[in-house]
Write an enzyme that holds these catalytic residues in place. Structure first.
Site, PDB file in Angstrom:
ATOM      1  N   TYR A   1     106.153  98.961 -18.802  1.00  0.00           N
ATOM      2  CA  TYR A   1     107.001 100.142 -18.569  1.00  0.00           C
ATOM      3  C   TYR A   1     107.792 100.516 -19.813  1.00  0.00           C
ATOM      4  CZ  TYR A   1     105.961 100.015 -13.614  1.00  0.00           C
ATOM      5  OH  TYR A   1     105.317 100.070 -12.407  1.00  0.00           O
TER       6      TYR A   1
ATOM      7  N   GLY B   1     107.023  99.016 -23.276  1.00  0.00           N
ATOM      8  CA  GLY B   1     106.137  99.073 -24.440  1.00  0.00           C
ATOM      9  C   GLY B   1     105.290 100.338 -24.449  1.00  0.00           C
TER      10      GLY B   1
ATOM     11  N   VAL C   1     107.384  92.216 -24.238  1.00  0.00           N
ATOM     12  CA  VAL C   1     106.860  91.481 -23.079  1.00  0.00           C
ATOM     13  C   VAL C   1     107.990  91.304 -22.065  1.00  0.00           C
ATOM     14  CG1 VAL C   1     105.101  90.298 -24.425  1.00  0.00           C
ATOM     15  CG2 VAL C   1     107.337  89.219 -24.134  1.00  0.00           C
TER      16      VAL C   1
ATOM     17  N   PRO D   1     111.396  87.867 -17.171  1.00  0.00           N
ATOM     18  CA  PRO D   1     111.903  87.789 -15.790  1.00  0.00           C
ATOM     19  C   PRO D   1     112.866  86.627 -15.596  1.00  0.00           C
ATOM     20  CG  PRO D   1     109.689  86.880 -15.907  1.00  0.00           C
ATOM     21  CD  PRO D   1     109.999  87.405 -17.277  1.00  0.00           C
TER      22      PRO D   1
ATOM     23  N   THR E   1     114.549  92.757 -23.346  1.00  0.00           N
ATOM     24  CA  THR E   1     115.943  92.375 -23.150  1.00  0.00           C
ATOM     25  C   THR E   1     116.032  90.854 -23.177  1.00  0.00           C
ATOM     26  OG1 THR E   1     116.267  94.325 -21.791  1.00  0.00           O
ATOM     27  CG2 THR E   1     117.901  92.562 -21.567  1.00  0.00           C
TER      28      THR E   1
ATOM     29  N   GLU F   1     116.107  98.522 -25.484  1.00  0.00           N
ATOM     30  CA  GLU F   1     115.725  99.812 -24.912  1.00  0.00           C
ATOM     31  C   GLU F   1     116.674 100.156 -23.772  1.00  0.00           C
ATOM     32  OE1 GLU F   1     113.462 102.130 -25.944  1.00  0.00           O
ATOM     33  OE2 GLU F   1     114.658 103.145 -24.420  1.00  0.00           O
TER      34      GLU F   1
ATOM     35  N   CYS G   1     115.458  95.151 -13.688  1.00  0.00           N
ATOM     36  CA  CYS G   1     116.391  94.659 -14.707  1.00  0.00           C
ATOM     37  C   CYS G   1     117.817  94.361 -14.285  1.00  0.00           C
ATOM     38  CB  CYS G   1     116.389  95.618 -15.888  1.00  0.00           C
ATOM     39  SG  CYS G   1     114.791  95.604 -16.713  1.00  0.00           S
TER      40      CYS G   1
ATOM     41  N   LYS H   1     118.195  90.878 -12.759  1.00  0.00           N
ATOM     42  CA  LYS H   1     117.749  89.891 -13.751  1.00  0.00           C
ATOM     43  C   LYS H   1     118.761  89.772 -14.902  1.00  0.00           C
ATOM     44  CE  LYS H   1     114.610  91.638 -16.850  1.00  0.00           C
ATOM     45  NZ  LYS H   1     115.155  91.594 -18.215  1.00  0.00           N
TER      46      LYS H   1
ATOM     47  N   ARG I   1     120.511 106.617   1.221  1.00  0.00           N
ATOM     48  CA  ARG I   1     120.891 107.181  -0.095  1.00  0.00           C
ATOM     49  C   ARG I   1     121.778 108.412   0.048  1.00  0.00           C
ATOM     50  NH1 ARG I   1     120.058 103.404  -4.019  1.00  0.00           N
ATOM     51  NH2 ARG I   1     118.079 102.370  -3.639  1.00  0.00           N
TER      52      ARG I   1
HETATM   53  P1  NAD Z   1     106.252  94.806 -17.850  1.00  0.00           P
HETATM   54  O1  NAD Z   1     106.052  93.618 -17.002  1.00  0.00           O
HETATM   55  O2  NAD Z   1     105.973  96.157 -17.300  1.00  0.00           O
HETATM   56  O3  NAD Z   1     105.385  94.667 -19.175  1.00  0.00           O
HETATM   57  C1  NAD Z   1     105.289  93.496 -19.902  1.00  0.00           C
HETATM   58  C2  NAD Z   1     103.859  93.381 -20.426  1.00  0.00           C
HETATM   59  O4  NAD Z   1     103.799  92.306 -21.341  1.00  0.00           O
HETATM   60  C3  NAD Z   1     102.817  93.097 -19.342  1.00  0.00           C
HETATM   61  O5  NAD Z   1     101.824  94.105 -19.360  1.00  0.00           O
HETATM   62  C4  NAD Z   1     102.230  91.722 -19.742  1.00  0.00           C
HETATM   63  O6  NAD Z   1     100.863  91.594 -19.460  1.00  0.00           O
HETATM   64  C5  NAD Z   1     102.499  91.713 -21.229  1.00  0.00           C
HETATM   65  N1  NAD Z   1     102.534  90.382 -21.812  1.00  0.00           N
HETATM   66  C6  NAD Z   1     103.169  89.273 -21.379  1.00  0.00           C
HETATM   67  N2  NAD Z   1     102.962  88.246 -22.205  1.00  0.00           N
HETATM   68  C7  NAD Z   1     102.177  88.701 -23.204  1.00  0.00           C
HETATM   69  C8  NAD Z   1     101.637  88.117 -24.367  1.00  0.00           C
HETATM   70  N3  NAD Z   1     101.885  86.841 -24.669  1.00  0.00           N
HETATM   71  N4  NAD Z   1     100.865  88.875 -25.161  1.00  0.00           N
HETATM   72  C9  NAD Z   1     100.619  90.166 -24.861  1.00  0.00           C
HETATM   73  N5  NAD Z   1     101.115  90.795 -23.772  1.00  0.00           N
HETATM   74  C10 NAD Z   1     101.892  90.061 -22.954  1.00  0.00           C
HETATM   75  O7  NAD Z   1     107.767  94.722 -18.358  1.00  0.00           O
HETATM   76  P2  NAD Z   1     108.707  95.944 -18.791  1.00  0.00           P
HETATM   77  O8  NAD Z   1     109.323  96.573 -17.598  1.00  0.00           O
HETATM   78  O9  NAD Z   1     107.997  96.789 -19.780  1.00  0.00           O
HETATM   79  O10 NAD Z   1     109.881  95.148 -19.509  1.00  0.00           O
HETATM   80  C11 NAD Z   1     109.704  94.557 -20.768  1.00  0.00           C
HETATM   81  C12 NAD Z   1     111.067  94.184 -21.320  1.00  0.00           C
HETATM   82  O11 NAD Z   1     111.848  95.366 -21.509  1.00  0.00           O
HETATM   83  C13 NAD Z   1     111.893  93.280 -20.416  1.00  0.00           C
HETATM   84  O12 NAD Z   1     112.604  92.381 -21.206  1.00  0.00           O
HETATM   85  C14 NAD Z   1     112.849  94.233 -19.732  1.00  0.00           C
HETATM   86  O13 NAD Z   1     114.064  93.611 -19.375  1.00  0.00           O
HETATM   87  C15 NAD Z   1     113.098  95.267 -20.809  1.00  0.00           C
HETATM   88  N6  NAD Z   1     113.468  96.599 -20.324  1.00  0.00           N
HETATM   89  C16 NAD Z   1     112.804  97.151 -19.265  1.00  0.00           C
HETATM   90  C17 NAD Z   1     113.133  98.442 -18.857  1.00  0.00           C
HETATM   91  C18 NAD Z   1     112.422  99.091 -17.689  1.00  0.00           C
HETATM   92  O14 NAD Z   1     112.854 100.147 -17.253  1.00  0.00           O
HETATM   93  N7  NAD Z   1     111.366  98.538 -17.146  1.00  0.00           N
HETATM   94  C19 NAD Z   1     114.100  99.170 -19.551  1.00  0.00           C
HETATM   95  C20 NAD Z   1     114.737  98.579 -20.632  1.00  0.00           C
HETATM   96  C21 NAD Z   1     114.401  97.293 -21.029  1.00  0.00           C
HETATM   97  C1  UGA Z   2     118.442 100.805 -15.722  1.00  0.00           C
HETATM   98  C2  UGA Z   2     119.417 101.414 -16.725  1.00  0.00           C
HETATM   99  O1  UGA Z   2     119.901 102.649 -16.197  1.00  0.00           O
HETATM  100  C3  UGA Z   2     118.739 101.645 -18.070  1.00  0.00           C
HETATM  101  O2  UGA Z   2     119.700 102.116 -19.012  1.00  0.00           O
HETATM  102  C4  UGA Z   2     118.138 100.322 -18.568  1.00  0.00           C
HETATM  103  O3  UGA Z   2     117.448 100.517 -19.779  1.00  0.00           O
HETATM  104  C5  UGA Z   2     117.175  99.793 -17.526  1.00  0.00           C
HETATM  105  O4  UGA Z   2     117.885  99.614 -16.262  1.00  0.00           O
HETATM  106  C6  UGA Z   2     116.606  98.447 -17.878  1.00  0.00           C
HETATM  107  O5  UGA Z   2     117.148  97.737 -18.677  1.00  0.00           O
HETATM  108  O6  UGA Z   2     115.608  98.155 -17.230  1.00  0.00           O
HETATM  109  P1  UGA Z   2     116.521 101.729 -14.179  1.00  0.00           P
HETATM  110  O7  UGA Z   2     116.634 100.398 -13.531  1.00  0.00           O
HETATM  111  O8  UGA Z   2     115.197 102.223 -14.578  1.00  0.00           O
HETATM  112  O9  UGA Z   2     117.420 101.757 -15.490  1.00  0.00           O
HETATM  113  O10 UGA Z   2     117.140 102.844 -13.205  1.00  0.00           O
HETATM  114  P2  UGA Z   2     118.620 103.291 -12.817  1.00  0.00           P
HETATM  115  O11 UGA Z   2     118.655 104.749 -12.802  1.00  0.00           O
HETATM  116  O12 UGA Z   2     119.652 102.603 -13.594  1.00  0.00           O
HETATM  117  O13 UGA Z   2     118.712 102.796 -11.304  1.00  0.00           O
HETATM  118  C7  UGA Z   2     118.750 101.421 -10.991  1.00  0.00           C
HETATM  119  C8  UGA Z   2     119.034 101.261  -9.516  1.00  0.00           C
HETATM  120  O14 UGA Z   2     120.373 101.643  -9.212  1.00  0.00           O
HETATM  121  C9  UGA Z   2     118.144 102.102  -8.599  1.00  0.00           C
HETATM  122  O15 UGA Z   2     117.766 101.345  -7.490  1.00  0.00           O
HETATM  123  C10 UGA Z   2     119.038 103.253  -8.194  1.00  0.00           C
HETATM  124  O16 UGA Z   2     118.694 103.798  -6.941  1.00  0.00           O
HETATM  125  C11 UGA Z   2     120.393 102.555  -8.131  1.00  0.00           C
HETATM  126  N1  UGA Z   2     121.538 103.467  -8.315  1.00  0.00           N
HETATM  127  C12 UGA Z   2     121.709 104.145  -9.462  1.00  0.00           C
HETATM  128  C13 UGA Z   2     122.475 103.583  -7.286  1.00  0.00           C
HETATM  129  O17 UGA Z   2     122.348 102.944  -6.213  1.00  0.00           O
HETATM  130  N2  UGA Z   2     123.544 104.418  -7.469  1.00  0.00           N
HETATM  131  C14 UGA Z   2     123.735 105.108  -8.614  1.00  0.00           C
HETATM  132  O18 UGA Z   2     124.747 105.848  -8.705  1.00  0.00           O
HETATM  133  C15 UGA Z   2     122.791 104.977  -9.638  1.00  0.00           C
END
Ligand code: NAD
Ligand code: UGA
Length: 480
Positions: free
Chosen positions: A36, A38, A111, A114, A153, A182, A297, A300, A454
Site C-alpha cells: 500500500y 511502496g 516492507v 506488523p 514505519t 510516509e 497502522c 500497531k 459512523r
Molecule cells: P504491505 O503489507 O501492503 O506491503 C509490504 C510488502 O512488502 C508486501 O507486498 C510483502 O510481500 C513485501 N515484503 C516483505 N518482505 C519482503 C522482502 N524481504 N523482500 C521483498 N518484499 C518483501 O504493507 P504497507 O501497508 O505498504 O506498509 C509498509 C510500511 O509502511 C509499514 O511499516 C507501515 O507501517 C508503513 N505505512 C503504511 C501506511 C498505509 O497506509 N498502509 C501508511 C504509512 C506508512
Molecule cells: C493513517 C494516518 O492518517 C496517516 O497519516 C498514516 O500515514 C497512516 O495511518 C499510516 O501510517 O498507516 P489511514 O490509517 O490510512 O492513515 O487512515 P485514517 O484516515 O487515518 O483513518 C484511520 C481510522 O480512523 C479509520 O478506521 C477511520 O475510520 C478512523 N477515523 C478517522 C475515525 O474514526 N474518526 C476520524 O475522525 C478519523
C-alpha cells in the site's frame, strides 16, 4: 598530448555514471515492498521524475503480477491513471530483487512492520524480521554504494540496527541510511503524496549523511515546495512518524470516549465535536466519533510506542498511550452491546446486514478493520451476517474464514438487506448515502433497526421512514 577523450571519459566515470549513460536515466530507484505504501509512492515518484528509473520489487509474485496487470493489487483513487502513464517507461514491477538491488542508486525499504505475535514483545513490539531480511539481501547483492531510505514505519533507532547489518563483514560497499516516513492515508494516498502537508527526511549530520539527504531532497523538490520539506536528525524522524500516528489515534479515542458520555447525558457528539473543534488550537479534523479506528497502522504504531516506553522504563508514558488502544477496543464492544441490548438481548438466528467492511471508505483494505472484531462478536452471539461492501468483499471473506457461524457476502446492498432484522453501518462509504432506504425498509423484518456506527446517514429521514435509529453519541430515534 594526454589521453584520447574516450579513454579519459572511461577512466574518470564511476560505475554509477556508466550505467546512467547506458540507460539514459539520471538515477535508478528501487523500492523493496510493493504494498500500500511502496506501490503508490513509487508510482508518484515515477510520474514526477521521468528521468529516474523506478523499479518496485517484492517477494510476492502474485502482487507483482497484479501490478503488471490491469487489476492492480490495491484500490486507490487516481492510482490506475498514474500507473498507466509510467509503467513500462520509467516504472517497473519485478520479482528480480537481487539484480535490481545491485543496479540501484537509491533503495527505499517499504516492507511491512506488523506487531509481533510471538516471543519477547509479543502483542506490542514491531516484528522487524522483514526489515532485517531486506537489509541482509541488500548487503549480499550490492557491489556499489547506495542510499537506503527507510519508508516503513520503524521503532526509533532502527537505522542503527540496519547500519550494523549493512556494514557487517568484509564488504567495502558503503550505505547511507535516511529516514523518510510516509504520512499518506489510504483512500487519499495519491493526493496526499502529490500535495503533502510535509515531507520528513532524517539523516546523520555528516558529510555523507547530508549528501544523501540532498539526493533525496532533489527527488521531492520536483513537485514539493522546499518549505514543506522538513529535515531532522535520523532519530527524530523515526520517532515523529510513530508520534504523528499516536496523536491522530488519540484524538479519535478522545472523541469516542466523550461519545459514551453523550449517550447517557443526551448531549450530541457532533455538536460537541463541532463546538470544541472550532477552537483553532484544537482544530476540527479527526474528531469524528465512530466504531473506533482501524487500519494496519494506528494500533500497531501505538503498541510499538507503548513497547518502546516500557523498554525505556517510562511506565506512566506507556500507560497513557495504552489507554488510547483500550478506549478503541471499548468503543467496538460498546457498539456490539448496543445492538445486543436494543434487539431484545438476543441475536440468535437474527439476520444482521453489515454495511461496509473496509477500515475506512475508498479503500478495499480491511486490515484491523473494526468490522472484523464486530462481525466476530456478532457471530459469537449466533447472529446470521450478510456483509456488503463496494470494494472489500474479497478481503472480508478472507478475514472471516474459519470463524464459526453463518456469514454471506453480497455485492448488492438491497439484496444484502432483504429479510434483515437490522442494518449495522461500519464503513461510511458515500454509496450508502444515496440508497433508497424506503425500499430497504420495506424489505426488512419489523421492527427494523439501523445502527449507524459512523453517524453517516440522515437519521431524521430514516426515522420518518419507520426505522429505529441508533447513532453513536446521540440519543436514538425510536418508534418502540
Ligand atoms: P504491505 O503489507 O501492503 O506491503 C509490504 C510488502 O512488502 C508486501 O507486498 C510483502 O510481500 C513485501 N515484503 C516483505 N518482505 C519482503 C522482502 N524481504 N523482500 C521483498 N518484499 C518483501 O504493507 P504497507 O501497508 O505498504 O506498509 C509498509 C510500511 O509502511 C509499514 O511499516 C507501515 O507501517 C508503513 N505505512 C503504511 C501506511 C498505509 O497506509 N498502509 C501508511 C504509512 C506508512
Ligand atoms: C493513517 C494516518 O492518517 C496517516 O497519516 C498514516 O500515514 C497512516 O495511518 C499510516 O501510517 O498507516 P489511514 O490509517 O490510512 O492513515 O487512515 P485514517 O484516515 O487515518 O483513518 C484511520 C481510522 O480512523 C479509520 O478506521 C477511520 O475510520 C478512523 N477515523 C478517522 C475515525 O474514526 N474518526 C476520524 O475522525 C478519523
Amino acid at each position: 598530448m594526454g589521453r584520447p577523450p574516450f579513454l579519459f571519459n572511461v577512466t574518470v566515470k564511476s560505475p554509477i555514471d556508466i550505467r546512467m549513460n547506458e540507460n539514459k536515466f539520471a538515477k535508478k530507484i528501487v523500492c523493496v515492498g510493493a504494498g500500500y505504501v511502496g506501490g503508490p509512492t513509487m508510482v508518484v515518484i515515477a510520474n514526477k521524475c521521468p528521468d529516474y528509473k523506478v523499479t518496485v520489487v517484492d517477494i510476492s509474485e502474485e502482487r507483482i503480477n497484479a501490478w503488471n496487470s490491469d487489476e492492480l493489487p490495491i484500490y486507490e483513487p487516481g492510482l490506475k491513471d498514474r500507473v498507466d502513464k509510467a509503467r513500462g517507461k520509467n516504472l517497473f514491477f519485478s520479482t528480480d530483487i537481487d539484480r535490481n538491488i545491485d543496479e540501484a542508486d537509491i533503495i527505499f525499504v517499504s516492507v511491512h512492520t506488523p506487531t509481533k505475535t510471538f516471543g519477547e514483545g509479543a502483542g506490542k513490539a514491531s516484528d522487524l524480521q522483514y526489515i532485517e531480511q531486506t537489509a541482509r539481501r541488500i548487503k549480499e547483492n550490492s557491489t556499489s554504494s547506495k542510499i537506503i531510505v527507510e519508508k516503513s514505519t520503524l521503532p526509533v533507532r532502527a537505522a542503527e540496527t540496519m547500519a550494523s547489518i549493512l556494514h557487517s563483514g568484509a564488504n567495502s560497499v558503503r550505505f547511507e541510511i535516511l529516514s523518510n516516513p510516509e504520512f499518506m492515508a489510504e483512500g487519499t494516498a495519491i493526493r496526499d503524496m502529490e500535495e503533502p502537508d510535509r515531507i520528513l527526511i532524517g539523516s546523520h549530520d555528516t558529510v555523507t549523511g547530508n549528501a544523501a539527504r540532498d539526493e533525496l531532497l532533489k527527488i521531492y523538490l520536483k513537485w514539493v515546495p522546499r518549505e514543506k520539506i522538513i529535515t531532522t536528525n535520523l532519530w527524530s524522524s523515526e520517532l515523529s512518524k510513530l508520534v504523528a500516528n499516536a496523536f491522530l489515534a488519540q484524538r479519535i479515542s478522545s472523541i469516542n470516549s466523550i461519545s459514551a458520555l453523550c449517550e447517557v447525558t443526551e448531549a450530541d457528539i457532533s455538536e460537541v465535536a463541532g463546538a470544541v473543534g472550532r477552537d483553532s488550537r484544537i482544530g476540527s479534523k479527526f474528531l469524528e466519533a465512530g466504531v473506533g479506528f482501524g487500519g494496519s497502522c494506528f494500533r500497531k504504531d501505538l503498541l510499538n510506542l507503548v513497547y518502546l516506553c516500557e523498554y525505556y522504563k517510562l511506565d506512566d508514558v506507556a500507560k497513557f498511550w495504552s489507554s488510547v488502544v483500550e478506549i478503541n477496543d471499548n468503543q467496538m464492544e460498546r457498539f456490539v452491546n448496543c445492538i445486543l441490548k436494543t434487539m431484545f438481548r438476543t441475536l440468535v438466528d437474527k439476520k444482521i446486514t453489515i454495511f461496509g467492511f473496509a477500515f475506512k471508505p475508498d479503500t478495499g483494505d480491511t486490515r484491523d478493520s473494526p468490522a472484523i472484531y464486530i462481525c466476530k462478536r456478532l457471530l459469537e452471539e449466533k447472529a446470521r451476517l450478510s456483509i456488503t461492501d463496494p470494494h472489500a468483499i474479497s478481503n472480508a471473506k478472507k478475514d472471516l474464514t474459519g470463524i464459526d457461524g453463518t456469514a454471506e457476502f453480497v455485492e448488492n446492498p438491497y439484496e444484502a438487506a432483504k429479510g434483515a432484522h437490522c442494518l449495522a453501518l461500519i464503513t461510511g462509504w458515500s454509496e450508502y448515502l444515496s440508497l433508497d432506504y424506503q425500499k430497504i425498509f420495506d424489505s426488512m423484518l419489523k421492527p427494523a433497526f439501523i445502527f449507524d456506527g459512523r453517524n453517516h446517514l440522515d437519521h431524521q429521514k430514516l426515522f420518518e421512514i419507520g426505522f429505529n435509529v441508533y447513532p453513536i453519541g446521540r440519543p436514538p430515534l425510536t418508534h418502540i
